[in-house]
Motif scaffolding. Sequence first.
Motif, mmCIF file in Angstrom:
data_model
loop_
_atom_site.group_PDB
_atom_site.id
_atom_site.type_symbol
_atom_site.label_atom_id
_atom_site.label_comp_id
_atom_site.label_asym_id
_atom_site.label_seq_id
_atom_site.Cartn_x
_atom_site.Cartn_y
_atom_site.Cartn_z
ATOM 1 N N GLU A 1 0.867 -1.077 -0.040
ATOM 2 C CA GLU A 1 0.010 -0.185 -0.029
ATOM 3 C C GLU A 1 0.990 1.158 -0.026
ATOM 4 O O GLU A 1 0.637 2.268 -0.760
ATOM 5 N N LYS A 2 1.959 1.277 0.791
ATOM 6 C CA LYS A 2 2.646 2.492 0.826
ATOM 7 C C LYS A 2 3.415 2.777 -0.503
ATOM 8 O O LYS A 2 3.409 3.906 -0.998
ATOM 9 N N GLN A 3 4.048 1.703 -1.122
ATOM 10 C CA GLN A 3 4.543 1.651 -2.403
ATOM 11 C C GLN A 3 3.592 2.170 -3.541
ATOM 12 O O GLN A 3 3.693 3.033 -4.269
ATOM 13 N N ALA A 4 2.403 1.606 -3.483
ATOM 14 C CA ALA A 4 1.193 1.991 -4.308
ATOM 15 C C ALA A 4 1.055 3.676 -4.216
ATOM 16 O O ALA A 4 0.640 4.250 -5.175
ATOM 17 N N TYR A 5 1.059 4.125 -3.028
ATOM 18 C CA TYR A 5 0.648 5.654 -2.886
ATOM 19 C C TYR A 5 1.778 6.458 -3.220
ATOM 20 O O TYR A 5 1.745 7.352 -3.688
ATOM 21 N N GLU A 6 2.973 6.024 -3.252
ATOM 22 C CA GLU A 6 4.259 6.498 -3.504
ATOM 23 C C GLU A 6 4.149 6.814 -5.189
ATOM 24 O O GLU A 6 4.563 7.582 -5.503
ATOM 25 N N ASP A 7 3.848 5.691 -5.593
ATOM 26 C CA ASP A 7 4.003 5.550 -7.115
ATOM 27 C C ASP A 7 2.837 6.429 -7.675
ATOM 28 O O ASP A 7 3.083 7.140 -8.750
ATOM 29 N N MET A 8 1.621 6.603 -7.141
ATOM 30 C CA MET A 8 0.536 7.751 -7.535
ATOM 31 C C MET A 8 1.095 8.926 -7.477
ATOM 32 O O MET A 8 0.717 9.676 -8.050
ATOM 33 N N LYS A 9 2.059 9.293 -6.671
ATOM 34 C CA LYS A 9 2.427 10.731 -6.541
ATOM 35 C C LYS A 9 3.452 10.876 -7.485
ATOM 36 O O LYS A 9 3.679 12.108 -7.874
ATOM 37 N N LYS A 10 3.973 10.089 -8.179
ATOM 38 C CA LYS A 10 4.958 10.307 -9.368
ATOM 39 C C LYS A 10 4.321 10.578 -10.410
ATOM 40 O O LYS A 10 3.261 10.631 -10.855
#
Length: 61
Positions: free
Chosen positions: A52-61
Amino acid sequence: MGKKPTLEEMKKKYEMMPIESRITEIDGTSYTVVSHYTGEKDIDKVIRNLAEKQAYEDMKK
C-alpha cells in the motif's frame, strides 16, 4: 515498559530461527535482502502495508 534488548541478546534469542537471503534488482540496482524470521509478526499484514505504501508513492509520481 521493559528495557530494549541489545543486538547480542537478540542474536542469541533468534539464532535458531530461519534466515533467508536473496538478491533483488530494482531499476538496475541490486539489493541484498536478508530476512530473519522470528515468528512475531503477521507477514501478510506486513506485506500488505508495504504494498500500500509503495502504491501511494507511485501515485505521487
